[in-house]
Design an enzyme around this catalytic site. Structure first.
Site, mmCIF file in Angstrom:
data_model
loop_
_atom_site.group_PDB
_atom_site.id
_atom_site.type_symbol
_atom_site.label_atom_id
_atom_site.label_comp_id
_atom_site.label_asym_id
_atom_site.label_seq_id
_atom_site.Cartn_x
_atom_site.Cartn_y
_atom_site.Cartn_z
ATOM 1 N N ILE A 122 1.008 -0.829 0.038
ATOM 2 C CA ILE A 122 0.220 -0.019 -0.181
ATOM 3 C C ILE A 122 0.911 1.145 0.014
ATOM 4 O O ILE A 122 1.626 1.641 0.328
ATOM 5 C CB ILE A 122 -1.121 0.048 0.901
ATOM 6 C CG1 ILE A 122 -0.275 -0.145 2.597
ATOM 7 C CG2 ILE A 122 -2.404 -1.397 0.704
ATOM 8 C CD1 ILE A 122 -1.151 0.182 3.814
ATOM 9 N N ASP A 123 0.151 2.811 -0.623
ATOM 10 C CA ASP A 123 1.174 3.941 -0.559
ATOM 11 C C ASP A 123 1.580 4.015 0.595
ATOM 12 O O ASP A 123 0.916 3.884 1.263
ATOM 13 C CB ASP A 123 0.433 4.785 -1.524
ATOM 14 C CG ASP A 123 -0.143 3.910 -3.016
ATOM 15 O OD1 ASP A 123 0.845 3.142 -3.957
ATOM 16 O OD2 ASP A 123 -1.127 4.522 -3.240
ATOM 17 N N LYS A 124 3.193 4.913 0.738
ATOM 18 C CA LYS A 124 3.349 5.592 2.163
ATOM 19 C C LYS A 124 2.514 6.245 2.851
ATOM 20 O O LYS A 124 2.224 6.130 3.734
ATOM 21 C CB LYS A 124 4.841 7.099 1.011
ATOM 22 C CG LYS A 124 4.786 7.111 2.253
ATOM 23 C CD LYS A 124 6.280 7.739 1.286
ATOM 24 C CE LYS A 124 6.044 9.669 3.057
ATOM 25 N NZ LYS A 124 5.156 10.529 3.235
ATOM 26 N N THR A 173 -1.256 5.811 2.527
ATOM 27 C CA THR A 173 -1.964 5.065 2.213
ATOM 28 C C THR A 173 -1.699 4.122 4.487
ATOM 29 O O THR A 173 -0.801 3.459 4.110
ATOM 30 C CB THR A 173 -2.252 4.257 1.866
ATOM 31 O OG1 THR A 173 -2.525 5.143 0.715
ATOM 32 C CG2 THR A 173 -3.438 3.444 1.957
ATOM 33 N N ARG A 217 -6.775 5.926 -6.060
ATOM 34 C CA ARG A 217 -6.925 7.019 -6.034
ATOM 35 C C ARG A 217 -6.969 7.335 -8.276
ATOM 36 O O ARG A 217 -6.928 8.524 -8.641
ATOM 37 C CB ARG A 217 -5.036 7.784 -6.151
ATOM 38 C CG ARG A 217 -4.996 7.255 -3.925
ATOM 39 C CD ARG A 217 -3.578 6.748 -4.484
ATOM 40 N NE ARG A 217 -2.471 8.057 -4.735
ATOM 41 C CZ ARG A 217 -1.264 8.891 -4.224
ATOM 42 N NH1 ARG A 217 -0.962 7.658 -4.311
ATOM 43 N NH2 ARG A 217 -0.735 9.724 -5.008
#
EC number: 5.4.99.-
Length: 303
Positions: free
Chosen positions: A137-139, A141, A237
């Site tokens: 998962i993104d930084k 998130t 996103r």
């Protein structure tokens, strides 16, 4: 070393080879491709070329991807929120602001650094830079992430991801008021041809499917729940930008004028999967972080 090949199509006639190979290798930057060309790792019709070579239809490009330089990923005593753990699997609640695995510019302070301190062994399938990491998962998130402690567990979890049997639910806050109570976004995602640092909905992208339903509506925003069938980079996103409802706080895909949040309002709330060894169904849910909930409270007060 890994040998790759590609045949240039009519539509790619006269495209620079460094630009074309960056599109073909969606994990490589243009500067990386240029370094391969300079290092004589790229050939066209079995001949060396320069980075500015203009490709011709039918050209046979071959290139060798060098092995990454060996690096030491150091265990770091960083507190992590462990939701579940046994000898095969770890489920953690990643805080927003933490990078999942080391990369250029982020060699310390990552979730992998923390997990290596916490665990003696991790799966080695994804290499030394991403031990144990099955999905990301993104930084910015927050939320649930599963980690494999050995290769057998890694294979079992990866197969479930490929078969789309893992349940992943997110919650997000988006700009605009969604009229539909629920819906599905079915739009392929690939590198943005105008900006290689971004992803976008593109004709020849990878299949991407996001289901959503509305949790609450506010005057200018909507609180939503999303369920992923696929796991493309920045999927939620990109999909919500594509339909005109970008995520609040998203520095890459959202508007500059947004709510006061450092990074996108996105939380991986629920994760469900079959244990890769026992086949027992495991399902976990964690609340969004306080700053996410504070924004919801403020929006509620506005009406």
């Amino acid at each position: 070393m890994s040998l790759q090949s590609y045949t240039v199509t009519e539509s790619e006639q006269n495209e620079r080879i460094d630009k074309l190979l960056t599109k073909v290798n969606d994990q490589a930057s243009r500067s990386q491709v240029q370094s391969w060309v300079k290092g004589q790792l790229v050939k066209v019709n079995n001949k060396q070329v320069k980075s500015n070579y203009k490709c011709q239809a039918g050209d046979e490009i071959t290139w060798t991807i060098p092995e990454p330089e060996p690096v030491d990923i150091m265990p770091e005593n960083i507190p992590i929120d462990v939701i579940y753990e046994d000898e095969h699997v770890l489920v953690v609640n990643k805080p927003r602001g933490m990078v999942v695995h080391p990369s250029a510019g982020h060699m310390s302070g990552t979730l992998v650094n923390a997990i290596l301190y916490h665990c003696d062994d991790l799966s080695g399938i994804n290499g030394i830079m991403r031990p144990g990491i099955v999905h990301r998962i993104d930084k910015d998130t927050s939320g649930l992430l599963m980690v494999a402690k050995n290769d057998q567990a890694h294979v079992g979890l990866a197969e479930q991801l490929a078969d789309k049997t893992i349940k992943r639910k997110y919650e997000a806050i988006v700009h605009g008021v969604l009229e539909h109570e629920a819906g599905t976004i079915d739009a392929p995602i690939g590198r943005d041809p105008k900006d290689r640092q971004k992803m976008a909905v593109v004709d020849h992208g990878k299949h991407a499917l996001t289901h959503f339903n509305v949790l609450n509506r506010f005057e200018e925003f909507t609180h939503i729940e999303c369920e992923l069938e696929t796991g493309r980079t920045h999927q939620i996103r990109v999909h919500f930008k594509y339909i005109g409802f970008p995520l609040v706080g998203d520095p890459k895909y959202g508007p500059r004028k947004t709510l006061d949040l450092d990074g996108q309002a996105l939380h991986a709330r629920m994760l469900g999967f079959n244990h890769p060894i026992t086949n027992k169904w495991l399902e976990y849910e964690v609340d969004a972080p306080e700053e996410f909930q504070q924004i919801l409270r403020e929006l509620q007060l506005r009406g």
